[in-house]
Scaffold this motif. Structure first.
Motif, PDB file in Angstrom:
ATOM      1  N   LEU A  15       1.292   3.715  -9.724  1.00 13.18           N
ATOM      2  CA  LEU A  15       2.073   3.626  -8.492  1.00 13.18           C
ATOM      3  C   LEU A  15       1.347   2.778  -7.458  1.00 13.18           C
ATOM      4  O   LEU A  15       1.952   1.922  -6.810  1.00 13.18           O
ATOM      5  CB  LEU A  15       2.346   5.023  -7.935  1.00 13.18           C
ATOM      6  CG  LEU A  15       3.130   5.091  -6.631  1.00 13.18           C
ATOM      7  CD1 LEU A  15       4.489   4.417  -6.766  1.00 13.18           C
ATOM      8  CD2 LEU A  15       3.289   6.533  -6.188  1.00 13.18           C
ATOM      9  N   GLN A  16       0.034   2.971  -7.330  1.00 17.06           N
ATOM     10  CA  GLN A  16      -0.736   2.190  -6.359  1.00 17.06           C
ATOM     11  C   GLN A  16      -0.719   0.709  -6.715  1.00 17.06           C
ATOM     12  O   GLN A  16      -0.579  -0.151  -5.852  1.00 17.06           O
ATOM     13  CB  GLN A  16      -2.176   2.704  -6.273  1.00 17.06           C
ATOM     14  CG  GLN A  16      -2.974   2.058  -5.164  1.00 17.06           C
ATOM     15  CD  GLN A  16      -2.373   2.307  -3.790  1.00 17.06           C
ATOM     16  OE1 GLN A  16      -2.131   3.440  -3.416  1.00 17.06           O
ATOM     17  NE2 GLN A  16      -2.111   1.248  -3.046  1.00 17.06           N
ATOM     18  N   GLU A  17      -0.826   0.393  -8.012  1.00 19.34           N
ATOM     19  CA  GLU A  17      -0.781  -1.001  -8.450  1.00 19.34           C
ATOM     20  C   GLU A  17       0.568  -1.638  -8.109  1.00 19.34           C
ATOM     21  O   GLU A  17       0.628  -2.778  -7.648  1.00 19.34           O
ATOM     22  CB  GLU A  17      -1.043  -1.100  -9.952  1.00 19.34           C
ATOM     23  CG  GLU A  17      -2.480  -0.822 -10.324  1.00 19.34           C
ATOM     24  CD  GLU A  17      -2.707  -0.695 -11.820  1.00 19.34           C
ATOM     25  OE1 GLU A  17      -1.757  -0.934 -12.615  1.00 19.34           O
ATOM     26  OE2 GLU A  17      -3.830  -0.337 -12.201  1.00 19.34           O
ATOM     27  N   ARG A  18       1.660  -0.904  -8.324  1.00 13.39           N
ATOM     28  CA  ARG A  18       2.991  -1.428  -7.989  1.00 13.39           C
ATOM     29  C   ARG A  18       3.112  -1.667  -6.496  1.00 13.39           C
ATOM     30  O   ARG A  18       3.647  -2.683  -6.066  1.00 13.39           O
ATOM     31  CB  ARG A  18       4.089  -0.461  -8.452  1.00 13.39           C
ATOM     32  CG  ARG A  18       4.435  -0.654  -9.918  1.00 13.39           C
ATOM     33  CD  ARG A  18       5.580   0.212 -10.297  1.00 13.39           C
ATOM     34  NE  ARG A  18       4.994   1.517 -10.627  1.00 13.39           N
ATOM     35  CZ  ARG A  18       5.651   2.614 -10.882  1.00 13.39           C
ATOM     36  NH1 ARG A  18       6.952   2.636 -10.814  1.00 13.39           N
ATOM     37  NH2 ARG A  18       5.019   3.731 -11.191  1.00 13.39           N
ATOM     38  N   LEU A  19       2.634  -0.727  -5.699  1.00 14.27           N
ATOM     39  CA  LEU A  19       2.683  -0.886  -4.249  1.00 14.27           C
ATOM     40  C   LEU A  19       1.860  -2.093  -3.802  1.00 14.27           C
ATOM     41  O   LEU A  19       2.286  -2.860  -2.929  1.00 14.27           O
ATOM     42  CB  LEU A  19       2.194   0.377  -3.551  1.00 14.27           C
ATOM     43  CG  LEU A  19       3.116   1.592  -3.649  1.00 14.27           C
ATOM     44  CD1 LEU A  19       2.430   2.823  -3.080  1.00 14.27           C
ATOM     45  CD2 LEU A  19       4.434   1.339  -2.959  1.00 14.27           C
ATOM     46  N   SER A  51       3.329  -5.368  -1.871  1.00 10.56           N
ATOM     47  CA  SER A  51       2.844  -5.784  -0.552  1.00 10.56           C
ATOM     48  C   SER A  51       2.366  -7.236  -0.584  1.00 10.56           C
ATOM     49  O   SER A  51       2.561  -7.981   0.367  1.00 10.56           O
ATOM     50  CB  SER A  51       1.731  -4.861  -0.054  1.00 10.56           C
ATOM     51  OG  SER A  51       0.587  -4.990  -0.841  1.00 10.56           O
ATOM     52  N   LYS A  52       1.784  -7.671  -1.694  1.00 14.38           N
ATOM     53  CA  LYS A  52       1.363  -9.068  -1.832  1.00 14.38           C
ATOM     54  C   LYS A  52       2.587  -9.992  -1.876  1.00 14.38           C
ATOM     55  O   LYS A  52       2.587 -11.044  -1.252  1.00 14.38           O
ATOM     56  CB  LYS A  52       0.512  -9.259  -3.083  1.00 14.38           C
ATOM     57  CG  LYS A  52      -0.878  -8.685  -2.945  1.00 14.38           C
ATOM     58  CD  LYS A  52      -1.659  -8.838  -4.219  1.00 14.38           C
ATOM     59  CE  LYS A  52      -3.000  -8.130  -4.082  1.00 14.38           C
ATOM     60  NZ  LYS A  52      -3.737  -8.082  -5.325  1.00 14.38           N
ATOM     61  N   THR A  53       3.601  -9.582  -2.604  1.00 14.97           N
ATOM     62  CA  THR A  53       4.825 -10.380  -2.695  1.00 14.97           C
ATOM     63  C   THR A  53       5.461 -10.521  -1.325  1.00 14.97           C
ATOM     64  O   THR A  53       5.889 -11.608  -0.945  1.00 14.97           O
ATOM     65  CB  THR A  53       5.820  -9.733  -3.679  1.00 14.97           C
ATOM     66  OG1 THR A  53       5.189  -9.624  -4.957  1.00 14.97           O
ATOM     67  CG2 THR A  53       7.079 -10.559  -3.819  1.00 14.97           C
ATOM     68  N   LEU A  54       5.521  -9.457  -0.556  1.00 14.51           N
ATOM     69  CA  LEU A  54       6.109  -9.515   0.774  1.00 14.51           C
ATOM     70  C   LEU A  54       5.296 -10.397   1.713  1.00 14.51           C
ATOM     71  O   LEU A  54       5.849 -11.173   2.480  1.00 14.51           O
ATOM     72  CB  LEU A  54       6.241  -8.108   1.365  1.00 14.51           C
ATOM     73  CG  LEU A  54       7.303  -7.230   0.722  1.00 14.51           C
ATOM     74  CD1 LEU A  54       7.227  -5.813   1.289  1.00 14.51           C
ATOM     75  CD2 LEU A  54       8.683  -7.801   0.925  1.00 14.51           C
ATOM     76  N   SER A  55       3.976 -10.310   1.628  1.00 12.90           N
ATOM     77  CA  SER A  55       3.143 -11.133   2.525  1.00 12.90           C
ATOM     78  C   SER A  55       3.219 -12.611   2.140  1.00 12.90           C
ATOM     79  O   SER A  55       3.077 -13.486   2.987  1.00 12.90           O
ATOM     80  CB  SER A  55       1.695 -10.645   2.523  1.00 12.90           C
ATOM     81  OG  SER A  55       1.110 -10.808   1.248  1.00 12.90           O
ATOM     82  N   ASP A  56       3.479 -12.907   0.866  1.00 11.01           N
ATOM     83  CA  ASP A  56       3.633 -14.299   0.424  1.00 11.01           C
ATOM     84  C   ASP A  56       4.919 -14.920   0.969  1.00 11.01           C
ATOM     85  O   ASP A  56       4.998 -16.132   1.119  1.00 11.01           O
ATOM     86  CB  ASP A  56       3.646 -14.401  -1.100  1.00 11.01           C
ATOM     87  CG  ASP A  56       2.298 -14.098  -1.720  1.00 11.01           C
ATOM     88  OD1 ASP A  56       1.298 -14.127  -0.978  1.00 11.01           O
ATOM     89  OD2 ASP A  56       2.241 -13.831  -2.923  1.00 11.01           O
TER      90      ASP A  56
END
Length: 91
Positions: free
Chosen positions: A76-80, A84-89
């Motif tokens: 779950l932490q890896e997915r989150l 979050s990286k995808t959103l910041s990109d």
């Protein structure tokens, strides 16, 4: 007839009632409410994964699965983190 499930502790209501999500083949198939004191003390927290036995819609046995609990927590932490990286990109 006793049925065995993998279950995830979804929440504890009023400090007394454990709401368990019962799984079959990786899918949630049912919800079961049980007295939280019927669970092992180390499993009395949200997202704990257990192997349980149910008879006549009553919890008979519960065994905490700490390795599975930890593995799911890490997944779950890896997915989150990926989200979050995808959103910041995108910014």
């Amino acid at each position: 007839m006793t049925e065995t499930y993998t279950a995830t502790l979804d929440r504890i209501v009023d400090g007394q009632t454990a709401v368990l999500l019962l799984e079959e083949n990786g899918e949630t198939v049912e919800q079961l409410e049980a007295d939280v004191t019927k669970l092992p003390p180390e499993a009395q927290h949200e997202r704990a994964v257990l192997e349980i036995a149910v008879e006549a819609s009553e919890l008979c046995e519960a065994e905490y699965l700490p390795e599975v609990t930890q593995s799911r927590k890490e997944s779950l932490q890896e997915r989150l983190d990926r989200l979050s990286k995808t959103l910041s990109d995108q910014e």
